[in-house]
Design an enzyme around this catalytic site. Structure first.
Site, mmCIF file in Angstrom:
data_model
loop_
_atom_site.group_PDB
_atom_site.id
_atom_site.type_symbol
_atom_site.label_atom_id
_atom_site.label_comp_id
_atom_site.label_asym_id
_atom_site.label_seq_id
_atom_site.Cartn_x
_atom_site.Cartn_y
_atom_site.Cartn_z
ATOM 1 N N SER A 12 0.834 -1.214 0.000
ATOM 2 C CA SER A 12 0.000 0.000 0.000
ATOM 3 C C SER A 12 0.867 1.261 0.000
ATOM 4 C CB SER A 12 -0.977 -0.004 1.175
ATOM 5 O OG SER A 12 -0.314 0.204 2.398
ATOM 6 N N HIS A 101 8.743 3.209 9.121
ATOM 7 C CA HIS A 101 8.461 2.355 10.282
ATOM 8 C C HIS A 101 7.179 2.857 10.953
ATOM 9 C CE1 HIS A 101 9.421 -0.407 13.538
ATOM 10 N NE2 HIS A 101 9.002 0.538 14.365
ATOM 11 N N GLU A 171 1.536 7.104 7.039
ATOM 12 C CA GLU A 171 2.681 6.601 6.260
ATOM 13 C C GLU A 171 2.502 6.973 4.793
ATOM 14 O OE1 GLU A 171 3.885 2.496 6.868
ATOM 15 O OE2 GLU A 171 2.729 2.431 8.713
HETATM 16 C C1 GRF Z 1 3.837 -0.549 6.874
HETATM 17 O O1 GRF Z 1 3.138 -0.386 8.063
HETATM 18 C C2 GRF Z 1 5.310 -0.189 7.079
HETATM 19 O O2 GRF Z 1 5.519 0.818 8.008
HETATM 20 C C3 GRF Z 1 5.860 -1.458 7.628
HETATM 21 O O3 GRF Z 1 5.190 -2.475 6.912
HETATM 22 C C4 GRF Z 1 3.927 -2.003 6.459
HETATM 23 C C5 GRF Z 1 3.896 -2.195 4.987
HETATM 24 O O4 GRF Z 1 2.637 -2.002 4.437
HETATM 25 N N1 GRF Z 1 7.302 -1.452 7.574
HETATM 26 P P1 GRF Z 1 2.465 -1.979 2.857
HETATM 27 O O5 GRF Z 1 3.091 -3.245 2.287
HETATM 28 O O6 GRF Z 1 3.117 -0.741 2.329
HETATM 29 O O7 GRF Z 1 0.980 -1.960 2.628
#
Ligand code: GRF
Length: 196
Positions: A12, A101, A171
């Protein structure tokens, strides 16, 4: 700036990067790498005619370096990449590898602190807020200079899934902002932290 994105799972954050970088005038995703051949994120890249590589052995520095060099990569983004990047790769691209993170580092980081476990630990601790961090990658997990953070409240009645979803939204905003700032500066730079 030519960007490679390494992913292990759903992707995502990769999707958020594709959306925000648009036609790629400032920063363009030229390569998506995964340690898992079945990672949905590889399909997201292929759908956009972006090179998608399932690493035969994620421990092999030469495999990483060959791919990064073949695509003239300037910046490597770890977006949900759950393995350790080989130290030779970190040394060669030092200062040009970033990671997202899902907590406010240095809290709730380190080995074993990934995915839902991070949010469970935050809830157990009774913290009133959490968030996400984008930082430079060094050889140790979740170390390296912090480039940006976004804060997210922990709300009464939250469970780990609800908290994860609220953090993930941030994020998706923060990581592309750091990539665009890096493209403008020519290398990753710290940007002002954001409050939700
Ligand atoms: C996110 O929460 C990132 O912070 C962590 O793993 C997750 C990845 O989600 N390191 P996606 O694959 O980007 O949906």
């Amino acid at each position: 700036m030519r960007v490679a994105v390494a992913v292990s799972g759903r992707g995502s954050n990769l999707e958020a990067l594709f959306a925000r970088l648009g036609n790629g005038d400032e920063a363009r995703i030229v390569l998506v790498l995964s340690d898992r051949p079945d990672a949905p994120a590889l399909d997201r890249a292929r759908e956009r005619n972006v090179a998608a590589l399932a690493l035969r052995d994620w421990r092999s520095a030469s495999e990483w370096l060959a791919a990064l060099e073949a695509h003239s990569v300037d910046l490597l983004v770890l977006a949900g990449f759950l393995k350790l990047v080989p130290s030779e790769v970190i040394a060669r691209y030092r200062g040009r590898i970033i990671n997202v993170h899902p907590a406010l580092l240095p809290a709730f980081g380190g080995k074993g602190m990934y995915g839902i476990r991070v949010h469970e630990a935050v809830l157990r601790s009774g913290a009133a807020e959490t968030g996400c961090t984008v930082h430079l990658v060094e050889e140790e997990y979740d170390r390296g200079m912090i480039l940006a953070q976004a804060r997210v409240p922990v709300l009464p009645g939250d469970n780990a899934e609800a908290l994860a979803a609220r953090v993930l939204e941030q994020e998706h905003r923060l990581l592309p902002a750091v990539v665009l700032a890096a493209a403008r500066a020519g290398l990753p730079v710290a940007i002002e932290s954001a409050r939700t």
